[in-house]
Design a protein around this motif. Structure first.
Motif, PDB file in Angstrom:
ATOM      1  N   GLY A 191       0.810  -1.219   0.000  1.00 46.52           N
ATOM      2  CA  GLY A 191       0.000   0.000   0.000  1.00 46.52           C
ATOM      3  C   GLY A 191       0.838   1.261   0.000  1.00 46.52           C
ATOM      4  O   GLY A 191       0.507   2.249  -0.667  1.00 46.52           O
ATOM      5  N   ASP A 192       1.950   1.236   0.732  1.00 44.86           N
ATOM      6  CA  ASP A 192       2.826   2.412   0.784  1.00 44.86           C
ATOM      7  C   ASP A 192       3.449   2.691  -0.577  1.00 44.86           C
ATOM      8  O   ASP A 192       3.497   3.849  -1.021  1.00 44.86           O
TER       9      ASP A 192
ATOM     10  N   ILE B  11       2.305   1.887  -3.542  1.00 48.81           N
ATOM     11  CA  ILE B  11       1.274   2.364  -4.470  1.00 48.81           C
ATOM     12  C   ILE B  11       0.941   3.824  -4.193  1.00 48.81           C
ATOM     13  O   ILE B  11       0.891   4.649  -5.118  1.00 48.81           O
ATOM     14  N   THR B  12       0.741   4.161  -2.926  1.00 50.75           N
ATOM     15  CA  THR B  12       0.379   5.541  -2.576  1.00 50.75           C
ATOM     16  C   THR B  12       1.489   6.514  -2.935  1.00 50.75           C
ATOM     17  O   THR B  12       1.249   7.564  -3.554  1.00 50.75           O
ATOM     18  N   ARG B  13       2.718   6.193  -2.537  1.00 49.83           N
ATOM     19  CA  ARG B  13       3.844   7.095  -2.804  1.00 49.83           C
ATOM     20  C   ARG B  13       4.116   7.213  -4.308  1.00 49.83           C
ATOM     21  O   ARG B  13       4.370   8.316  -4.817  1.00 49.83           O
TER      22      ARG B  13
ATOM     23  N   ARG C  61       2.021   6.759  -6.834  1.00 40.81           N
ATOM     24  CA  ARG C  61       0.972   7.550  -7.484  1.00 40.81           C
ATOM     25  C   ARG C  61       1.270   9.032  -7.368  1.00 40.81           C
ATOM     26  O   ARG C  61       1.135   9.790  -8.335  1.00 40.81           O
ATOM     27  N   TYR C  62       1.697   9.443  -6.179  1.00 30.49           N
ATOM     28  CA  TYR C  62       2.026  10.858  -5.979  1.00 30.49           C
ATOM     29  C   TYR C  62       3.198  11.275  -6.874  1.00 30.49           C
ATOM     30  O   TYR C  62       3.148  12.322  -7.530  1.00 30.49           O
TER      31      TYR C  62
ATOM     32  N   SER D  29       7.619   5.486   0.760  1.00 30.91           N
ATOM     33  CA  SER D  29       7.662   6.779   1.435  1.00 30.91           C
ATOM     34  C   SER D  29       8.906   6.827   2.312  1.00 30.91           C
ATOM     35  O   SER D  29       9.454   5.789   2.709  1.00 30.91           O
TER      36      SER D  29
END
Length: 398
Positions: free
Chosen positions: A264-265, A267-269, A271-272, A296
């Protein structure tokens, strides 16, 4: 939905030997399938991840690790709109170049090859898929697309004098410099986002399964890792949701949550980072000058603590160090033996010996042969030379 910066199978940069493409499979799917059917991929089932293969049937091997990496990579690629087939191809092939006995075997082979340009497992993977696999009528290797070869060569970042690992020739690992001279992989740039996903998926997979294998080997216990960042929170959540859960299920539930946190980390980072950079093509990804698939900073700091724990309690545990010393002796015995008596190589290898121009070429050939060995075959060869059998390598308490 495919992102504009994803690798497009309709726009591949070709194969070194031109082929008519399949009517039913994309070029990247074909690459993946050729990797899965290769001899080198099958041999991974008997190559060490951390423990020597005969130490226990439940420990990860290079094959099971590669499958886990591919599973993580497909998930991340799908979430980011990337090409899953290319991502999977690089993930499945990323460890093809590892010699027997994991990093202990590589370190020993690298030292033995220092006078001849050194040994690097990433470069060796490229050598395998471009030369050493010899099954097809029209070419040596697997004749993979440029994009897959690029991903293998530089999924960890640009390969330059600053990024070179170990003894090098012309500022690059020997095997990679040799191939790149004939087929430019643009080693000074970053790889595609798909290859970057494969690299981070490798980190996710081994951080998780090394915890699991270390617990199974009883090098540490659940209480020891409950104080680690990420891991402790996951154990606490399991205890809250399932009080009194038996040890095996509790461990599994906690570690699968650790997996989820890391995925999850990323994917989130990522995407940003992709939204911020807004690359309009895969070419722009390559020339950004920085990776776009990353953890991240906070999670990366947590992973450093986990890795430090694993290094102290697992990778340099007395039991594992003892095995490192023993397998160092195996490789250190095999290499000079074949270098001095190349007629002891199998018949199909002796044909190449006759064409070796000098000692360096012969050493590269011997290195290729040893690097392709499985753990158990290397032990068998060692036993035939010394009379010391595999049993002498298994009584280490693991």
């Amino acid at each position: 939905m495919t992102a504009p910066y994803a690798s497009d199978p309709a726009q591949v940069r070709g194969r070194r030997v031109a082929e008519e493409e399949s009517a039913f499979r994309s070029p990247f799917q074909r690459d993946r399938d050729r990797i899965i059917h290769s001899s080198a991929f099958r041999r991974l089932k008997h190559k060490t991840q951390v423990f020597v293969a005969h130490e226990g049937d439940y420990f990860r091997t290079r094959l099971t690790h590669s499958i886990e990496v591919a599973q993580v990579a497909r998930t991340i690629a799908g979430a980011l709109g990337l090409n899953g087939e290319l991502t999977e191809a690089v993930a499945l092939a990323h460890d093809l170049g590892h010699p027997p006995f994991a990093h202990a075997g590589e370190d020993t082979l690298d030292a033995l090859m220092a006078p001849y340009g050194g040994f690097d497992h990433n470069a060796q993977a490229v050598r395998i898929v471009t030369s050493l696999e010899r099954h097809y009528a029209e070419f040596d290797g697997l004749n993979l697309t440029w994009e897959t070869l690029e991903g293998l060569a530089k999924h960890n970042g640009p390969v330059t004098p600053l990024r070179g690992h170990g003894p090098v020739t012309g500022s690059l690992p020997y095997a990679l410099a040799d191939y790149n001279a004939r087929h430019d992989l643009e080693l000074h740039t970053h790889a595609s986002a798909e290859a970057q996903v494969a690299a981070l998926s490798d980190d996710i997979a081994y951080n998780n399964h090394d915890l699991h294998d270390g617990l199974r080997a009883r090098l540490f216990d659940d209480d020891d890792i409950a104080g680690l960042p990420i891991v402790g929170d996951c154990y606490a959540e399991v205890d809250r949701l399932y009080p009194g859960l038996d040890r095996k299920r509790r461990r599994h539930e906690a570690l699968r949550r650790v997996f989820g946190v890391m995925v999850g980390d990323v994917i989130t980072r990522s995407r940003y980072l992709l939204e911020d950079a807004a690359p309009a093509s895969v070419a722009e990804v390559r020339h950004l000058g920085r990776p776009v698939i990353r953890f991240s900073d906070a999670l990366w700091g947590d992973l450093k603590q986990i890795r430090a724990f694993l290094f102290a309690r697992m990778y340099r545990a007395p039991e594992v160090n003892d095995m490192r010393l023993r397998v160092h002796g195996v490789v250190s015995t095999l290499f000079p033996h074949y270098l001095n008596a190349p007629d002891h190589l199998p018949e199909e290898w002796r044909r190449d010996v006759a064409q070796a121009a000098d000692e360096t070429a012969l050493a590269r050939l011997v290195s290729d042969y040893i690097a392709g060995m499985t753990d158990r075959f290397a032990l068998q060869e060692y036993a035939s030379l010394t009379g010391e059998g595999a049993r002498d390598f298994s009584d280490n308490g693991v």
